[in-house]
Design an enzyme around this catalytic site. Structure first.
Site, short mmCIF file in Angstrom:
data_model
loop_
_atom_site.label_atom_id
_atom_site.label_comp_id
_atom_site.label_asym_id
_atom_site.label_seq_id
_atom_site.Cartn_x
_atom_site.Cartn_y
_atom_site.Cartn_z
N SER A 50 0.87 -1.17 0.00
CA SER A 50 0.00 0.00 0.00
C SER A 50 0.91 1.23 0.00
O SER A 50 2.13 1.10 0.09
CB SER A 50 -0.88 0.01 1.24
OG SER A 50 -1.65 -1.16 1.29
N ASP A 82 -0.46 -0.77 -4.42
CA ASP A 82 -1.88 -1.04 -4.21
C ASP A 82 -2.65 0.24 -3.82
O ASP A 82 -2.17 1.01 -2.98
CB ASP A 82 -2.00 -2.10 -3.10
CG ASP A 82 -3.29 -2.87 -3.18
OD1 ASP A 82 -3.83 -3.00 -4.29
OD2 ASP A 82 -3.76 -3.36 -2.13
N HIS A 83 -3.81 0.41 -4.40
CA HIS A 83 -4.75 1.48 -4.01
C HIS A 83 -4.11 2.84 -3.83
O HIS A 83 -4.25 3.47 -2.76
CB HIS A 83 -5.46 1.11 -2.70
CG HIS A 83 -6.48 0.04 -2.87
ND1 HIS A 83 -7.69 0.24 -3.47
CD2 HIS A 83 -6.45 -1.27 -2.52
CE1 HIS A 83 -8.37 -0.89 -3.48
NE2 HIS A 83 -7.64 -1.83 -2.92
N HIS A 215 -10.62 -8.01 -4.85
CA HIS A 215 -10.11 -7.36 -3.63
C HIS A 215 -10.79 -7.98 -2.41
O HIS A 215 -11.82 -8.63 -2.53
CB HIS A 215 -10.41 -5.85 -3.69
CG HIS A 215 -9.43 -5.12 -4.57
ND1 HIS A 215 -8.38 -4.40 -4.06
CD2 HIS A 215 -9.34 -5.04 -5.91
CE1 HIS A 215 -7.68 -3.90 -5.08
NE2 HIS A 215 -8.24 -4.27 -6.20
N THR A 218 -9.24 -11.52 2.52
CA THR A 218 -9.27 -11.98 3.92
C THR A 218 -10.68 -12.36 4.37
O THR A 218 -11.61 -11.56 4.21
CB THR A 218 -8.73 -10.87 4.85
OG1 THR A 218 -7.39 -10.60 4.49
CG2 THR A 218 -8.81 -11.28 6.33
N THR A 240 -5.20 -8.04 5.07
CA THR A 240 -5.48 -8.07 6.51
C THR A 240 -5.02 -9.38 7.15
O THR A 240 -4.46 -9.38 8.25
CB THR A 240 -7.01 -7.88 6.73
OG1 THR A 240 -7.40 -6.66 6.09
CG2 THR A 240 -7.36 -7.80 8.20
P1 13P Z 1 -8.08 -7.72 2.68
O1 13P Z 1 -7.34 -6.80 3.60
O2 13P Z 1 -9.51 -7.85 3.04
O3 13P Z 1 -7.39 -9.03 2.55
O4 13P Z 1 -8.09 -7.03 1.24
C1 13P Z 1 -6.89 -6.91 0.56
C2 13P Z 1 -7.02 -6.06 -0.64
O5 13P Z 1 -7.99 -6.12 -1.36
C3 13P Z 1 -5.90 -5.18 -0.94
O6 13P Z 1 -6.11 -4.41 -2.06
#
Ligand code: 13P
Length: 291
Positions: A50, A82-83, A215, A218, A240
């Site tokens: 991230s 990511d994101h 996405h 978890t 997560t």
């Molecule tokens: P989780 O944290 O629910 O595993 O999602 C991860 C995710 O989609 C990262 O972009």
């Protein structure tokens, strides 16, 4: 051979009906444990950071460590941002050596999402060897700096998805289909499988061109994970879960060895716990032996 961008890797995964684990790491112990497990299981791999860990560890330092690891690994490995909501930071990471960039302009209106995503696509494609991921609809929950409340989350409109992928020129596409970041409040969250199927058919019905991303890995039950993979999800994001393992393993080791002051042993405990979790995901996603 091992430094790759995600597009080709994920087209192969889509065609052969498995998914590549895209694992968010926050430190170097995790990163090594993830790579070593994927190598042992001969699985293609996407390492993700991230924005916060990328800034904390320094994008250039991270990219160089990734490069060193990937060059000597007998499997294809990508490094994915990511994101990221900031177009300029996407460019910084592309320049630093990330091989995939996710511009997350999904909270913007449709027009601005297209505009920002296209800007990142053009920039990364200009450098070459970098794939770009875009998102349409919003994934609820918390991921790094992005918070989306449940009542704010919007699912991806399939018709808009077609227009979005064409106009943005992205390489991989993340449609919101009801999965969420973080821990699900219920064992069976409401996911829109039909929407996923429709989007896949509309975009990839005449041959796989645009791999789809799931996405919020978890907490999804194994049968749900398998169903999403069978519907065309070929990049499966897990974050997560790995944060929990890191913190639980650290806490567990320290509390049971309160008199010991040997950080290396904490690292070993964390490494083993992460490896076990990655093994679980690689098995479930069906990517073992696919490198
Ligand atoms: P989780 O944290 O629910 O595993 O999602 C991860 C995710 O989609 C990262 O972009």
């Amino acid at each position: 051979m091992a430094i790759v961008d995600a597009k080709e890797m994920l087209i192969k995964a889509t065609e052969e009906n498995y998914a590549v684990g895209a694992f968010n790491i926050t430190n170097l112990i995790q990163m090594e444990a993830v790579v070593d497990t994927a190598v042992r299981m001969k699985a293609p791999l996407i390492i993700q950071t991230s924005v916060t860990p990328s800034k904390f560890l320094n994008a250039k330092v991270l990219a160089n460590i990734y490069k060193t690891m990937a060059e000597s690994a007998p499997i294809p490995i990508c490094l994915h941002l990511d994101h990221c909501t900031d177009v300029e930071y996407c460019k910084t990471c592309a320049d630093a050596g990330y091989t995939n960039i996710m511009i997350d302009a999904s909270k913007q209106d449709f027009k601005n999402n297209i505009r920002q995503t296209r800007e990142v696509s053009d920039y990364c494609h200009g450098i070459g060897g970098i794939s770009v991921e875009g998102e349409l609809g919003t994934v609820s929950g918390v991921e790094d700096q992005i918070k989306v409340a449940q009542d704010e989350a919007a699912l991806c409109d399939p018709e808009q998805a077609l227009e979005f992928v064409a106009k943005t020129r992205i390489d991989i596409f993340a449609p919101a289909i009801g999965t969420a970041h973080g821990v699900y409040k219920t064992k069976n969250p409401k996911l829109d499988f039909d929407r996923m199927e429709k989007i896949f058919k509309l975009i990839n019905g005449k041959g796989v061109k645009m791999p789809l991303v799931v996405h919020g890995g978890t907490g999804l039950q194994p049968d749900v994970v398998k169903r999403l993979v069978s519907l065309g999800g070929s990049k499966f994001n897990v974050s997560t879960d790995l944060k929990h393992v890191l913190i639980d393993a650290t806490y567990g080791y320290i509390t049971s060895h309160r008199e010991e002051y040997n950080p290396g042993k904490i690292d070993i405990a964390v490494r083993e716990a992460i490896m076990a979790k990655i093994e679980y995901w690689i098995d479930l996603l069906g990517s073992a032996g696919k490198a």
